[in-house]
Design an enzyme around this catalytic site. Structure first.
Site, PDB file in Angstrom:
ATOM      1  N   GLU A  73     -11.704  11.955  15.912  1.00 19.40           N
ATOM      2  CA  GLU A  73     -11.846  10.698  16.526  1.00 19.40           C
ATOM      3  C   GLU A  73     -12.536  10.497  17.757  1.00 19.40           C
ATOM      4  OE1 GLU A  73      -8.170  11.395  14.340  1.00 19.40           O
ATOM      5  OE2 GLU A  73      -9.263  12.373  15.476  1.00 19.40           O
ATOM      6  N   PRO A 297     -15.058  27.500  11.110  1.00 14.66           N
ATOM      7  CA  PRO A 297     -13.407  27.045  10.776  1.00 14.66           C
ATOM      8  C   PRO A 297     -13.322  25.934  11.632  1.00 14.66           C
ATOM      9  CG  PRO A 297     -13.373  29.211  11.278  1.00 14.66           C
ATOM     10  CD  PRO A 297     -14.934  28.994  11.355  1.00 14.66           C
ATOM     11  N   GLU A 340     -21.433  21.960  17.991  1.00 18.84           N
ATOM     12  CA  GLU A 340     -22.784  22.323  17.319  1.00 18.84           C
ATOM     13  C   GLU A 340     -22.712  21.978  15.562  1.00 18.84           C
ATOM     14  OE1 GLU A 340     -24.789  25.784  20.134  1.00 18.84           O
ATOM     15  OE2 GLU A 340     -23.139  26.697  18.608  1.00 18.84           O
TER      16      GLU A 340
END
Length: 452
Positions: A73, A297, A340
């Protein structure tokens, strides 16, 4: 206050000691949760008052408040914020979050005069203290964050509260309908709701929301970090094998990936794997050797856990946090950094979308498309169903029934230069075709602020 919200308020008030205990536990793994805990209960340190200089009467001199609960968000909020700063030069931002990753990402968006605090816990007292302290001209909730006391408090204090980039899947609608006495007044009290899709709009109206427009998904307006994307592509060109990424993987998916690879100690020959791909009988056991795997992850607290899982499976692992130049040679590269994703999508030939291979609803695929990275989806994409279907229809994504099929398809696509180039081009076209939500939302917000 109706009986349902009165009971809810009693529960949230009584849960405050439990929340403090939970925050202390989480802070051991993620120190950000231990920061400024008092803010969660509407208690602010005296030094914050020196930053509060703003007009109490002119809406354009007051805070524009954006609530972005978590990382996804917050990234969507960044896109909207860029458009808002164009529409409202000199605006002061009040940015709130619920998670440590969201707050860390949000720090990058602040300019002099802006403030960042935690979302107030949803008790009437904490909400009232928050609103009285900051007196925002407008409140903008991102995507799904509708809290009964927060909405009621804004209405009581005359703060227009809107839901932007709004989405509501069928499962969430059923949950809201079961709690209709609590949910319906909250949704119906929002000043405006701007939905991502027509399906979202229909579900939001079903629970009482006043849907003022369907503007699309803000995330289509994302502009990938050019330096990160370029660096990723340089590393991809230097890689000895095509790179396939398991992107934003969730708990259990890495183990599922390992299980479906059926790892062997001996490396399979690339020629044999390519022949099997061409014949339509791809060998999952050889996939770990014929492509370079990259796992990123979703949650940073799981980086070490995933690292240990891979080592226990007998794989060599190179972590992004250890790279000083190009990635080190290893069976698996582990993306253990935040902020990243453009670099990782630039590095990958193909991305398998995390959260879609376990029944978790999937993750956002739009950033991958903006980076020209084709996506392979598992069966579970209910959190982003329309974007997933649109991407599949445009050829920017391919849906598969399970993890084994995902490994086969992603590896086969990465190993076929012509097919990969065509899929990458389709991904880029798909991304650019759906832009415009940021400007539409910013203009609607400007109109509401100017009417005050």
């Amino acid at each position: 206050m109706n009986p349902a919200r009165a009971l809810y308020s009693l529960v949230t008030w009584g849960a405050q000691p439990l929340l403090r205990r939970k925050l202390r536990r989480r802070a051991k793994a993620e120190p950000g949760y231990g920061v400024a805990i008092g803010e969660r209960f509407g208690r602010y340190p005296a030094p914050i008052d020196s930053l509060m200089l703003h007009s109490s009467s002119d809406p354009l001199g007051r805070f524009v408040w954006i609530h972005a609960v978590s990382l996804g968000e917050t990234r969507a909020a960044a896109i909207l914020l860029a458009a808002l700063r164009e529409q409202l030069p000199g605006m002061r931002l009040l940015l709130t979050h619920g998670t440590a990753t969201g707050r860390a990402e949000g720090e990058k968006l602040l300019l002099p005069g802006d403030l960042q605090v935690w979302q107030p816990w949803d008790t009437p007292g904490a909400v009232a203290r928050f609103l009285s302290k900051f007196r925002p001209a407008i409140g903008i909730l991102m995507e799904t964050e509708v809290w009964p006391n927060l909405v009621a408090g804004c209405r009581k204090q005359g703060v227009p509260l809107v839901l932007a980039n709004a989405r509501l899947n069928a499962k969430s609608l059923r949950s809201a309908q079961r709690l209709a006495a609590l949910a319906r007044p909250a949704y119906s009290s929002l000043a405006a709701v701007w939905a991502q899709t027509q399906d979202d709009a229909q579900r939001l109206r079903a629970i009482g929301a006043q849907v003022a427009g369907v503007f699309g998904n803000l995330k289509f307006d994302v502009v990938p970090d050019a330096a990160q994307l370029a660096q990723g592509r340089i590393w991809r060109a230097q890689a000895l094998r095509p790179v396939v990424m398991l992107a934003s993987s969730r708990e259990g998916e890495e183990a599922l990936w390992l299980e479906n690879l059926r790892l062997k100690t001996a490396s399979a020959r690339v020629q044999h794997a390519q022949g099997a791909i061409n014949s339509g009988a791809f060998c999952a056991e050889s996939a770990v050797r014929t492509v370079q795997w990259l796992i990123v992850p979703r949650h940073p607290q799981r980086f070490d856990e995933v690292h240990q899982l891979l080592l226990q499976a007998g794989l060599t692992v190179s972590r992004r946090s250890t790279w000083t130049g190009a990635p080190d040679a290893a069976d698996v590269w582990l993306g253990d950094s935040l902020g990243e994703m453009a670099l990782y999508y630039g590095l990958a030939h193909v991305a398998m979308l995390g959260g879609s291979f376990a029944p978790l609803g999937g993750q956002n695929l739009i950033e991958a498309a903006a980076c020209g990275c084709p996506v392979v989806l598992g069966p579970h994409t209910f959190n982003f169903s329309e974007a997933a279907e649109l991407a599949c229809a445009a050829g920017a994504a391919q849906r598969v029934p399970d993890m084994a099929a995902g490994i086969a398809h992603a590896s086969g696509l990465a190993l076929d230069p012509a097919a990969h180039a065509a899929a990458s081009e389709r991904a880029s076209r798909f991304s650019t075709a759906h832009r415009g939500a940021a400007q539409a939302t910013a203009q609607a917000i400007l109109g509401m602020v100017q009417r005050q």
